[in-house]
Design an enzyme around this catalytic site. Structure first.
Site, PDB file in Angstrom:
ATOM      1  N   GLU A   1      32.623 -26.511  37.809  1.00  0.00           N
ATOM      2  CA  GLU A   1      32.952 -26.703  36.388  1.00  0.00           C
ATOM      3  C   GLU A   1      32.450 -28.058  35.919  1.00  0.00           C
ATOM      4  OE1 GLU A   1      37.110 -25.967  35.568  1.00  0.00           O
ATOM      5  OE2 GLU A   1      37.052 -24.038  36.592  1.00  0.00           O
TER       6      GLU A   1
ATOM      7  N   ARG B   1      41.909 -19.985  39.439  1.00  0.00           N
ATOM      8  CA  ARG B   1      40.974 -21.020  39.875  1.00  0.00           C
ATOM      9  C   ARG B   1      39.670 -20.364  40.294  1.00  0.00           C
ATOM     10  NH1 ARG B   1      43.170 -24.255  37.472  1.00  0.00           N
ATOM     11  NH2 ARG B   1      44.169 -26.201  38.077  1.00  0.00           N
TER      12      ARG B   1
ATOM     13  N   VAL C   1      41.766 -16.468  35.234  1.00  0.00           N
ATOM     14  CA  VAL C   1      42.302 -17.667  34.586  1.00  0.00           C
ATOM     15  C   VAL C   1      43.039 -18.544  35.612  1.00  0.00           C
ATOM     16  CG1 VAL C   1      42.485 -16.789  32.221  1.00  0.00           C
ATOM     17  CG2 VAL C   1      44.338 -16.335  33.852  1.00  0.00           C
TER      18      VAL C   1
ATOM     19  N   LEU D   1      51.989 -17.925  35.130  1.00  0.00           N
ATOM     20  CA  LEU D   1      50.853 -17.341  34.409  1.00  0.00           C
ATOM     21  C   LEU D   1      50.936 -15.812  34.421  1.00  0.00           C
ATOM     22  CD1 LEU D   1      49.533 -20.113  34.202  1.00  0.00           C
ATOM     23  CD2 LEU D   1      47.428 -19.149  35.097  1.00  0.00           C
TER      24      LEU D   1
ATOM     25  N   HIS E   1      37.650 -23.525  30.779  1.00  0.00           N
ATOM     26  CA  HIS E   1      38.930 -23.940  31.373  1.00  0.00           C
ATOM     27  C   HIS E   1      39.900 -24.458  30.297  1.00  0.00           C
ATOM     28  CE1 HIS E   1      40.917 -25.407  35.349  1.00  0.00           C
ATOM     29  NE2 HIS E   1      41.831 -25.088  34.448  1.00  0.00           N
TER      30      HIS E   1
HETATM   31  P1  NDP Z   1      53.172 -20.385  39.997  1.00  0.00           P
HETATM   32  O1  NDP Z   1      53.466 -21.203  41.185  1.00  0.00           O
HETATM   33  O2  NDP Z   1      54.234 -20.126  38.993  1.00  0.00           O
HETATM   34  O3  NDP Z   1      52.638 -18.941  40.443  1.00  0.00           O
HETATM   35  C1  NDP Z   1      51.724 -18.740  41.471  1.00  0.00           C
HETATM   36  C2  NDP Z   1      51.994 -17.369  42.050  1.00  0.00           C
HETATM   37  O4  NDP Z   1      50.960 -17.034  42.953  1.00  0.00           O
HETATM   38  C3  NDP Z   1      53.298 -17.336  42.802  1.00  0.00           C
HETATM   39  O5  NDP Z   1      54.254 -16.641  42.045  1.00  0.00           O
HETATM   40  C4  NDP Z   1      52.960 -16.637  44.119  1.00  0.00           C
HETATM   41  O6  NDP Z   1      53.767 -15.500  44.228  1.00  0.00           O
HETATM   42  C5  NDP Z   1      51.513 -16.204  43.951  1.00  0.00           C
HETATM   43  N1  NDP Z   1      50.762 -16.387  45.188  1.00  0.00           N
HETATM   44  C6  NDP Z   1      50.565 -17.525  45.894  1.00  0.00           C
HETATM   45  N2  NDP Z   1      49.800 -17.278  46.975  1.00  0.00           N
HETATM   46  C7  NDP Z   1      49.517 -15.951  46.948  1.00  0.00           C
HETATM   47  C8  NDP Z   1      48.774 -15.072  47.788  1.00  0.00           C
HETATM   48  N3  NDP Z   1      48.170 -15.517  48.913  1.00  0.00           N
HETATM   49  N4  NDP Z   1      48.690 -13.765  47.433  1.00  0.00           N
HETATM   50  C9  NDP Z   1      49.293 -13.299  46.307  1.00  0.00           C
HETATM   51  N5  NDP Z   1      50.019 -14.082  45.487  1.00  0.00           N
HETATM   52  C10 NDP Z   1      50.126 -15.387  45.806  1.00  0.00           C
HETATM   53  O7  NDP Z   1      51.917 -21.041  39.313  1.00  0.00           O
HETATM   54  P2  NDP Z   1      51.384 -20.822  37.814  1.00  0.00           P
HETATM   55  O8  NDP Z   1      51.480 -19.395  37.456  1.00  0.00           O
HETATM   56  O9  NDP Z   1      51.980 -21.830  36.923  1.00  0.00           O
HETATM   57  O10 NDP Z   1      49.850 -21.216  38.003  1.00  0.00           O
HETATM   58  C11 NDP Z   1      49.035 -20.496  38.895  1.00  0.00           C
HETATM   59  C12 NDP Z   1      47.677 -21.148  38.988  1.00  0.00           C
HETATM   60  O11 NDP Z   1      46.965 -20.897  37.795  1.00  0.00           O
HETATM   61  C13 NDP Z   1      47.720 -22.670  39.103  1.00  0.00           C
HETATM   62  O12 NDP Z   1      47.845 -23.061  40.456  1.00  0.00           O
HETATM   63  C14 NDP Z   1      46.414 -23.086  38.495  1.00  0.00           C
HETATM   64  O13 NDP Z   1      45.437 -23.178  39.486  1.00  0.00           O
HETATM   65  C15 NDP Z   1      46.080 -21.965  37.539  1.00  0.00           C
HETATM   66  N6  NDP Z   1      46.220 -22.360  36.127  1.00  0.00           N
HETATM   67  C16 NDP Z   1      45.130 -22.254  35.298  1.00  0.00           C
HETATM   68  C17 NDP Z   1      45.226 -22.589  33.976  1.00  0.00           C
HETATM   69  C18 NDP Z   1      44.041 -22.496  33.085  1.00  0.00           C
HETATM   70  O14 NDP Z   1      43.939 -23.263  32.145  1.00  0.00           O
HETATM   71  N7  NDP Z   1      43.120 -21.587  33.292  1.00  0.00           N
HETATM   72  C19 NDP Z   1      46.492 -23.081  33.398  1.00  0.00           C
HETATM   73  C20 NDP Z   1      47.583 -23.128  34.331  1.00  0.00           C
HETATM   74  C21 NDP Z   1      47.435 -22.771  35.648  1.00  0.00           C
HETATM   75  P3  NDP Z   1      54.569 -15.202  45.601  1.00  0.00           P
HETATM   76  O15 NDP Z   1      55.226 -16.502  45.986  1.00  0.00           O
HETATM   77  O16 NDP Z   1      55.506 -14.138  45.205  1.00  0.00           O
HETATM   78  O17 NDP Z   1      53.517 -14.771  46.571  1.00  0.00           O
END
Ligand code: NDP
Length: 307
Positions: free
Chosen positions: A254, A225, A223, A145, A273
């Site tokens: 939600e 959670r 966008v 995202l 959402h």
């Molecule tokens: P990814 O797994 O690709 O990305 C999540 C990122 O979050 C990772 O790159 C990680 O980076 C980072 N992250 C995790 N924990 C932490 C932390 N404590 N501090 C900072 N960064 C953190 O997932 P997506 O991008 O595909 O999706 C992300 C979330 O978005 C989903 O879990 C979902 O809940 C939500 N989503 C919402 C949608 C909507 O319709 N609104 C659609 C799709 C997803 P690093 O490992 O470098 O820390």
């Protein structure tokens, strides 16, 4: 495990018609049916939006969302149920939705749409509108995202900074901060955009201290959670003018309850959402599932495996 029957759980209908995905997977070497709760036990694998206890009896569950916070991961592990998710497909859709929010705020489109509902004319103050080049967006969460948001906003001339657990750089991000430096990261941004998953560490990561650190002319976007944000603290920040406005696709509860003050604030855009919605959604899910059916056949590791 043998894959003889895949069920498309009826809960996916909140995102697309289940029969579209069934037809998309017609060439799979397994029977694919749309299933309700009482037919789960007869499946080897289930593709789903929601969780059901009966999933602990199947071999493989595929989530049509990237977020897996609604699934009991430990129970899946204990019952040897493979869980895969749909990360990797939402970059462009969510990126464009976020660009839409930013363009609305900058070009005042949300206020014009609101005025149109009341057949009310009249121009905004001369100094309300601005353009995006030269502004900075701080993207908190730099995965699929975050990367998609960075790409689309970057093309609009927005300077992109990021926050991730390590501060290691990534293409598309001019500066990167570690999570513990989030207050510094948000301080010099006109837009703060949350694209984080919900985990124990991210639960209420965005609270009053973050809104206090933001500029009072800055806009907030979520966008990721709802539970990543302390929603009462966000409402306070909006009501007190600590920040300029917000665009929110996800909420602690939600659908957003009728009595929430967020519904009626002039500088708040609420979407239900659906930031990742596209008419191609079932097609993208079909590709992910077909990829893993192939891997299962050839004995390779699952793509996007969570448990
Ligand atoms: P990814 O797994 O690709 O990305 C999540 C990122 O979050 C990772 O790159 C990680 O980076 C980072 N992250 C995790 N924990 C932490 C932390 N404590 N501090 C900072 N960064 C953190 O997932 P997506 O991008 O595909 O999706 C992300 C979330 O978005 C989903 O879990 C979902 O809940 C939500 N989503 C919402 C949608 C909507 O319709 N609104 C659609 C799709 C997803 P690093 O490992 O470098 O820390």
């Amino acid at each position: 495990f043998d894959l003889e029957r895949i069920g498309v759980h009826e809960s996916v209908e909140q995102v697309f018609p289940p029969a579209e995905l069934r037809d998309e997977l017609a060439d799979c070497p397994a029977t694919v049916d749309v299933v309700g709760d009482d037919e789960i036990a007869a499946c080897d694998a289930v593709i789903t939006l929601e969780h059901r206890e009966a999933f602990l009896e199947v071999d493989w569950v595929h989530s049509i969302q990237a977020g897996v916070d609604r699934f009991p991961l430990e129970a899946f592990d204990e019952h040897d149920v493979v869980l895969t998710n749909s990360t990797g497909i939402h970059d462009r859709s969510v990126g464009e939705t976020v660009a839409g929010y930013l363009l609305a705020f900058a070009r005042r489109l949300h206020t014009h749409v609101a005025a149109q509902q009341e057949c009310r004319g009249g121009r905004p103050a001369w100094d309300e509108a601005f353009t995006l080049p030269g502004t900075t967006a701080c993207v908190v969460g730099t995965g699929t995202l975050g990367g998609g948001v960075a790409e689309v906003l970057g093309a609009l001339g927005v300077r992109i900074t990021g926050v991730r657990r390590s501060a290691d750089s990534l293409p598309g991000f001019e500066e990167m901060y570690a999570t513990e430096d989030v207050l510094d990261a948000v301080a010099d941004a006109e837009f703060v955009i949350v694209t984080l998953p919900l985990t124990d560490e991210t639960n209420h990561l965005i609270a009053a201290d973050v809104f206090d650190a933001m500029d009072e002319d800055a806009y907030f976007v979520n966008v990721g959670r709802g539970q990543v944000v302390d929603e009462p603290a966000l409402v306070d920040a909006l009501e007190s003018g600590a920040i300029a406005g917000a665009a929110l696709d996800v909420f602690e509860d939600e659908p957003l309850p009728k009595e929430s003050p967020l519904w009626t604030m002039d500088e708040v855009i609420v979407t239900p959402h659906c930031a990742a919605f596209t008419e191609d959604y079932f097609h993208d899910i079909g590709e992910l599932v077909r990829e893993n059916v192939g891997r299962l056949e050839s004995g390779d590791a699952f793509h996007n495996r969570v448990v």
